[in-house]
Design a protein around this motif. Structure first.
Motif, PDB file in Angstrom:
ATOM      1  N   ALA A 151       0.974  -1.252  -0.003  1.00 13.36           N
ATOM      2  CA  ALA A 151      -0.043   0.044   0.060  1.00 13.36           C
ATOM      3  C   ALA A 151       0.901   1.020  -0.034  1.00 13.36           C
ATOM      4  N   GLY A 152       2.147   1.180   0.012  1.00 13.09           N
ATOM      5  CA  GLY A 152       3.112   2.187   0.192  1.00 13.09           C
ATOM      6  C   GLY A 152       3.207   2.884   1.329  1.00 13.09           C
ATOM      7  N   LEU A 153       2.804   2.339   2.526  1.00 13.05           N
ATOM      8  CA  LEU A 153       2.931   2.852   3.761  1.00 13.05           C
ATOM      9  C   LEU A 153       4.256   2.590   4.477  1.00 13.05           C
ATOM     10  N   THR A 154       4.844   3.355   5.204  1.00 12.36           N
ATOM     11  CA  THR A 154       6.243   3.039   5.770  1.00 12.36           C
ATOM     12  C   THR A 154       5.983   2.307   7.005  1.00 12.36           C
ATOM     13  N   PHE A 155       6.661   1.164   7.256  1.00 16.70           N
ATOM     14  CA  PHE A 155       6.603   0.658   8.778  1.00 16.70           C
ATOM     15  C   PHE A 155       7.530   1.364   9.355  1.00 16.70           C
ATOM     16  N   GLU A 156       6.952   1.649  10.615  1.00 22.89           N
ATOM     17  CA  GLU A 156       7.780   2.205  11.667  1.00 22.89           C
ATOM     18  C   GLU A 156       8.010   1.134  12.998  1.00 22.89           C
ATOM     19  N   ASP A 157       9.038   0.974  13.432  1.00 25.23           N
ATOM     20  CA  ASP A 157       9.371   0.093  14.584  1.00 25.23           C
ATOM     21  C   ASP A 157       8.589   0.170  15.819  1.00 25.23           C
ATOM     22  N   GLU A 158       8.269   1.707  16.081  1.00 23.46           N
ATOM     23  CA  GLU A 158       7.541   1.857  17.497  1.00 23.46           C
ATOM     24  C   GLU A 158       6.215   1.573  17.400  1.00 23.46           C
ATOM     25  N   LEU A 159       5.536   1.085  16.134  1.00 16.65           N
ATOM     26  CA  LEU A 159       4.239   0.434  15.947  1.00 16.65           C
ATOM     27  C   LEU A 159       4.124  -1.127  15.963  1.00 16.65           C
ATOM     28  N   LEU A 160       5.053  -1.637  16.273  1.00 19.47           N
ATOM     29  CA  LEU A 160       5.157  -3.121  16.458  1.00 19.47           C
ATOM     30  C   LEU A 160       5.579  -3.424  17.598  1.00 19.47           C
ATOM     31  N   VAL A 161       4.616  -3.952  18.647  1.00 14.50           N
ATOM     32  CA  VAL A 161       4.700  -4.329  19.790  1.00 14.50           C
ATOM     33  C   VAL A 161       4.689  -5.807  20.139  1.00 14.50           C
TER      34      VAL A 161
END
Length: 341
Positions: free
Chosen positions: A212-222
């Protein structure tokens, strides 16, 4: 109190003046015995209170007509439905089911595996403990031609039957649904090792973001320590405390999704307007929470039936070196209020 005396086939033979071999065959509906004799033997056996000695028969044949089921727990709705499916198929075929719980402990799973083997079960159905990475303890069943089926939580490298869903595809579908609702910062809760079903759901989540072209951010993976309400509550608070909190959350279990919704409500965060949430499994609790939780269907009862049917089919088959099959069952997004914008 009068002691109960067990009636044997010798007692029936004496009463009917027939050979014990005739009685034994008649009770088994053997084709060499006439229908009239079979009816007479069965009627007399019933009147005398005869009970077949299944234990003795199993010792002679080295088979118990029992399917051993080893699960992490029986308290989760998904696993309860799985058991129901196993029992429906097994009982229909005249097999009993023995259920054991590993409580997600590798050590306990090893001990219970040995116990099932010692009990001469006819087949084994297992969903692995969260801690399990080494599956050598299951080899004893393969070495003794005891059918073995792994279901839901399955090992990557063990040549036997598997009944699973496509967890990668399911994780992709869940995340893609949140994207379709306009979510741009989607968080995900994960748990377990790289061999687990939760890892595959996480990989589906990451792939959907990328496509979808969305940037993955580490802080959003818990990463959670375990699949519990309390762990998800801590994770939700951590996410909502971020300077730029998420606008969507995909949880790989419904109890986790319920926890996120309740945490958001306590903090005055509106679901789904400010935070869209989707869970996994379609547990009964997903329909009770307000707002109702969107989820991924997980065909637990069908998976249970399929697992038992594979065992039963394998027991009838003379081919012990046949290719072990993988049965994939489909999942769907069940859209409810918690994610519908």
């Amino acid at each position: 109190m009068k002691e109960h005396v067990e009636v044997t086939i010798y007692d029936i033979a004496e009463k009917l003046n027939l050979a014990t071999s005739t009685i034994s065959r008649a009770l088994k509906d053997h084709h060499s015995i006439s229908k009239k004799t079979i009816e007479k033997v069965k009627k007399t056996a019933k009147e005398m209170g005869y009970r077949p000695n299944n234990l003795a028969a199993s010792l002679r044949s080295k088979k118990t007509k029992t399917i051993g089921v080893l699960l992490p727990t029986i308290t989760q709705p998904f696993l309860s439905s799985l058991i129901s499916g196993i029992e429906i198929a097994s009982q229909k075929a005249g097999y009993n089911v023995i259920i054991m719980q590993s409580h997600d402990s590798y050590e306990e799973e090893v001990n219970l595996t040995q116990s099932l083997y010692n009990n001469r079960v006819s087949g084994v159905i297992c969903s692995l403990a969260m801690q399990t990475q080494n599956t050598d303890h299951f080899q004893v069943f393969m070495d003794n031609n005891t059918p073995l089926v792994f279901v839901d939580r399955v090992p990557k490298h063990f040549s036997t039957f598997r009944v699973v869903i496509d967890n990668f595809a399911a994780g992709y579908k869940a995340t893609n649904h949140l994207i379709s609702q306009g979510c741009k910062r989607i968080a995900h809760l994960t748990v377990g090792s790289e061999f687990s079903i939760y890892h595959e759901r996480k990989m589906g989540y990451l792939a959907a973001l990328k496509d979808a072209g969305l940037t993955f951010e580490d802080e959003l993976l818990v990463r959670l320590k375990e699949v519990t309400y309390e762990e998800a509550e801590k994770a939700a608070n951590k996410l909502l405390d971020l300077k730029n909190p998420p606008d969507g959350v995909f949880t790989p279990g419904d109890i986790l999704g319920v926890s996120v919704i309740q945490c958001a409500k306590k903090r005055g965060v509106k679901v789904p307007n400010a935070l869209a949430v989707i869970g996994f499994n379609n547990d009964p609790i997903s329909n009770i929470i307000d707002p109702n939780l969107s989820t991924i269907t997980h065909p637990a009862e069908k998976m249970g039936k399929a697992s038992a049917e594979i065992i039963l089919k394998s027991l009838k088959s003379s081919k012990k070196d046949e290719v072990k099959e993988i049965t994939f069952l489909n999942t769907e997004v069940l859209v409810r209020e918690s994610s519908l914008r």
